[in-house]
Scaffold this active site. Structure first.
Site, short mmCIF file in Angstrom:
data_model
loop_
_atom_site.label_atom_id
_atom_site.label_comp_id
_atom_site.label_asym_id
_atom_site.label_seq_id
_atom_site.Cartn_x
_atom_site.Cartn_y
_atom_site.Cartn_z
CG HIS A 13 117.51 62.61 -7.03
ND1 HIS A 13 117.54 63.49 -5.98
CD2 HIS A 13 116.34 61.95 -6.95
CE1 HIS A 13 116.41 63.38 -5.29
NE2 HIS A 13 115.66 62.46 -5.86
CG ASP A 25 117.48 57.57 -10.51
OD1 ASP A 25 116.78 57.61 -9.47
OD2 ASP A 25 117.27 58.29 -11.51
CD GLU A 56 112.14 54.65 0.04
OE1 GLU A 56 110.88 54.75 -0.01
OE2 GLU A 56 112.78 54.27 1.04
P1 GH3 Z 1 113.39 55.00 6.02
O1 GH3 Z 1 114.57 54.19 6.45
O2 GH3 Z 1 112.52 55.34 7.18
O3 GH3 Z 1 112.63 54.34 4.93
O4 GH3 Z 1 113.97 56.37 5.49
P2 GH3 Z 1 114.01 56.90 3.99
O5 GH3 Z 1 114.93 58.06 3.94
O6 GH3 Z 1 114.36 55.76 3.09
O7 GH3 Z 1 112.51 57.23 3.75
P3 GH3 Z 1 111.83 58.53 3.18
O8 GH3 Z 1 110.45 58.09 2.83
O9 GH3 Z 1 111.99 59.67 4.14
O10 GH3 Z 1 112.62 58.88 1.88
C1 GH3 Z 1 112.55 58.12 0.73
C2 GH3 Z 1 113.53 58.70 -0.26
O11 GH3 Z 1 113.53 57.93 -1.46
C3 GH3 Z 1 113.18 60.12 -0.66
C4 GH3 Z 1 113.20 60.12 -2.14
O12 GH3 Z 1 113.94 61.19 -2.64
C5 GH3 Z 1 113.85 58.80 -2.51
N1 GH3 Z 1 113.35 58.28 -3.78
C6 GH3 Z 1 112.11 57.81 -4.06
N2 GH3 Z 1 112.03 57.46 -5.35
C7 GH3 Z 1 113.24 57.70 -5.92
C8 GH3 Z 1 113.79 57.56 -7.24
O13 GH3 Z 1 113.12 57.12 -8.19
N3 GH3 Z 1 115.10 57.90 -7.43
C9 GH3 Z 1 115.85 58.39 -6.42
N4 GH3 Z 1 117.12 58.70 -6.66
N5 GH3 Z 1 115.36 58.56 -5.19
C10 GH3 Z 1 114.09 58.22 -4.93
MG MG Z 2 113.05 54.09 2.94
MG MG Z 3 109.63 54.48 1.86
#
Ligand code: GH3
Ligand code: MG
Ligand code: MG
Ligand code: MG
Length: 306
Positions: free
Chosen positions: A189, A193, A220
């Site tokens: 993570h 970030d 994201e």
């Molecule tokens: P896709 O190409 O379909 O968008 O796949 P994806 O894996 O990007 O989409 P999914 O929605 O399955 O996962 C999004 C990921 O983004 C999961 C979550 O842990 C990560 N994420 C969201 N916010 C943050 C953040 O603030 N920091 C970190 N390190 N990760 C984050």
């Molecule tokens: Mg994504």
């Molecule tokens: Mg997304």
């Protein structure tokens, strides 16, 4: 974010009595940059152009009553936040109520005691800075320093209404990092970030007009608000963004489709002439961008769709 907090404050003195102006200027120059106006007309012009951090306003001006000026500034969204301190020798019944009714922060009685003036001005500048700082923080995403969802939600309504008023195109884009879950799973993570921050920097740098907004929409996913921008202009800008991010060459997880981190983009442009209801249509433009983003994901990612 800290600029509002650390910058030398701009103080405007508005008084038709030049001896008062000279005395106040001498006192306040130790606190900030001091300008002055000798009548209301001049003052209003300076306020609109320079947006001071605090105004000391004489109640008895030759052209417009000080109370009326104060009320006018408080009604204008551009100037409503500026603290106004009245300077007056008027202590008739009901005067205090009137001062605060029109939105003044405080008043200072003549004859002026420089230490009291200085203390009150410092206090109100400190309140003003604290409010500005809180307001900035409330609208900024702390990880990426981009505008946050709250700022986006406010801005889209403002820009939507403006686009309708001036019959101007408006584009909204949603930008989602591809397979970011895999990135997090592989690198952790904290690295995730850092990756978000790198992408956010590119996003912030790719919108150039002062009315454009790049925001973190959630997780994201990011969003652009691009006023005065039609489909063709948006496509060019977003295509360039797509390549710039790919060329950052941020190594993706081994099981991801692409070797470098990429994004998928969906965008939608408002045609003001087709709008039927504001509430429905500004949500519809975001929904259309979201549907287009889904198409980009379906088509294999690292692409844009309208
Ligand atoms: P896709 O190409 O379909 O968008 O796949 P994806 O894996 O990007 O989409 P999914 O929605 O399955 O996962 C999004 C990921 O983004 C999961 C979550 O842990 C990560 N994420 C969201 N916010 C943050 C953040 O603030 N920091 C970190 N390190 N990760 C984050
Ligand atoms: Mg994504
Ligand atoms: Mg997304
Ligand atoms: Mg006067």
């Amino acid at each position: 974010m800290l600029s509002a907090y650390t910058k030398c404050p701009d103080i405007l003195i508005v008084d038709d009595d030049s001896t008062v102006v000279i005395a106040l200027k001498k006192t306040l120059e130790k606190i900030g940059r001091v300008r002055f106006a000798l009548n209301a007309e001049q003052a209003l012009m300076m306020i609109n152009e320079q947006h001071p951090d605090l105004i000391l306003l004489d109640m008895g001006l030759p052209d417009i009553n000080g109370l009326d000026i104060c009320a006018r500034l408080k009604q204008n969204p551009e100037t409503t936040d500026i603290p106004i301190l009245f300077i007056t020798s008027n202590i008739e019944v009901g005067f205090e109520e009137k001062v605060f009714d029109v939105g003044a922060a405080d008043y200072i009685l003549k004859p002026l005691n420089p230490r009291v003036v200085s203390a009150r001005v410092k206090t109100h500048l400190a309140y003003h800075r604290a409010i500005q700082l809180l307001d900035t923080q409330a609208h900024t995403d702390s990880l990426t320093n981009l505008a946050n969802r709250r700022a986006f939600d406010k801005q889209i309504v403002i820009e939507f209404k403006r686009a309708l008023r001036v019959q101007d195109p408006l584009t909204v884009a949603l930008i989602d990092i591809d397979e970011f879950k895999k990135y997090n799973d592989h690198f952790g993570h904290i690295a995730g970030d850092e990756c978000l921050k790198s992408i956010a920097t590119v996003l912030g740098e790719s919108v150039k007009r002062p009315t454009d907004m790049a925001a973190r929409y959630g997780g994201e996913e990011f969003a652009f608000i691009l006023p005065h921008t039609g489909t063709n202009g948006a496509r060019k800008l977003l295509y360039k963004l797509l390549t710039t991010i790919e060329q950052l060459n941020l190594t993706h997880a081994p099981d991801a489709t692409y070797q470098a981190v990429t994004v998928s983009i969906g965008y939608s442009t408002l045609n003001p002439e087709n709008v039927t209801s504001i509430e429905h249509d500004y949500a519809a433009i975001i929904e259309a961008a979201d549907t287009a983003l889904y198409e980009s994901k379906q088509k294999g990612r690292n692409c844009l769709h309208y």
